[in-house]
Write a protein that holds these residues in place. Structure first.
Motif: not given
Length: 290
Positions: A128-129, A188-193, A198-201, A210-214
């Motif tokens: 994803a990264k 592809r990034y938006l669809k797969e990564a 974000l996880g549940d954020k 990678c922590s789901g923040e800016g």
């Protein structure tokens, strides 16, 4: 004088709508000037003379400040004292006749097309990264936007029908198109990564960390250095190098300078013209009949 500087900062922020970085730069320059003048027993704004300001400029030069730094300080003083004069706080403007030293504009360092392609290949598409980083680099090279603008993009700033992004600062906004390669990487990034990052954020930013923040500028700089090393590129690369390379490659391929100026958000076309000079220099060195 400190109160006058605070008033000027408020004017820049509320009236001129300047950026935070610009305000900090003015404040830093003017506070240094104030401390110098206080040592010369000049305490009040209406006591400042052109001679006193020239003494400060000479002090900056004696302390090894570059012409660009001295010029910026003079610009800060001119802006400040013009504001005080218009406000009626001083009867005459002591900075009106100050002249900035001539600053030689250096031609920007740019990457070759081959180096850029090697860099764009580095993130890969297995994580994803990697997909996020690939989309960021592709979009940066496709649009020439600043890193601050890249990490400030929101999902709503992408127009998928017309394939452009909207970049905003406090004074204006500009719409910049992107091509099919950047679009494919983004989709592809938006669809797969992005969901994985974000996880549940919840985050409105287009590219969360990678922590789901800016993402921060430092975070982007760190990942760029990693990919430059992986690509085996030996020249010194900064985030701005990608912006320079975008512009120079456009000019090399015949793009109109005014179009490039608009896309980059330059207020003065002479800044954009540096890329034409750089392209000519590279052509002269590389072309067998240059």
């Amino acid at each position: 004088m400190e109160q006058e500087i605070k008033g000027f900062m408020s004017y820049l922020h509320n009236v001129k709508k300047t950026s935070r970085n610009t305000e900090l730069s003015y404040q830093r320059d003017l506070m240094k000037m104030m401390h110098f003048l206080q040592k010369q027993k000049v305490e009040e704004a209406n006591e400042v003379t052109e001679t006193a300001l020239n003494s400060y400029i000479l002090d900056l030069e004696k302390n090894g400040m570059s012409a660009a730094t001295v010029s910026r300080n003079i610009a800060s003083m001119k802006g400040f004292y013009l504001y005080l004069w218009k406000e009626g706080s001083i009867s005459s403007d002591p900075a009106e006749k100050l002249k900035a030293p001539k600053v030689e504009k250096k031609l920007p360092e740019i990457m070759s097309v081959e180096e850029m392609e090697r860099l764009l290949e580095q993130p890969g598409d297995r994580t994803a990264k990697g997909l996020r980083d690939s989309a960021m680099l592709e979009l940066l090279y496709a649009t020439g936007i600043r890193v601050t603008e890249l990490i400030s993009l929101k999902l709503s700033d992408v127009n998928w029908k017309l394939d452009y992004i909207v970049c905003r600062d406090r004074n204006k906004e500009r719409m910049i198109p992107f091509g099919p390669k950047a679009k494919k990487a983004l989709e592809r990034y938006l669809k797969e990564a992005r969901g994985q990052l974000l996880g549940d954020k919840k985050c409105e930013m287009l590219f969360p960390n990678c922590s789901g923040e800016g993402m921060s500028r430092q975070g982007f700089w760190k990942l760029l250095k990693q990919y430059v090393k992986q690509a085996g590129i030996e020249m010194e690369i900064t985030p701005h190098t990608l912006r320079h390379s975008f512009a120079a490659h456009l000019v090399e391929n015949g793009a109109d300078l005014h179009m490039v100026q608009e896309m980059l958000g330059h207020s003065d076309i002479s800044t954009t013209m540096m890329y034409a000079a750089r392209a000519r220099e590279i052509y002269a060195k590389a072309h067998p009949r240059g």
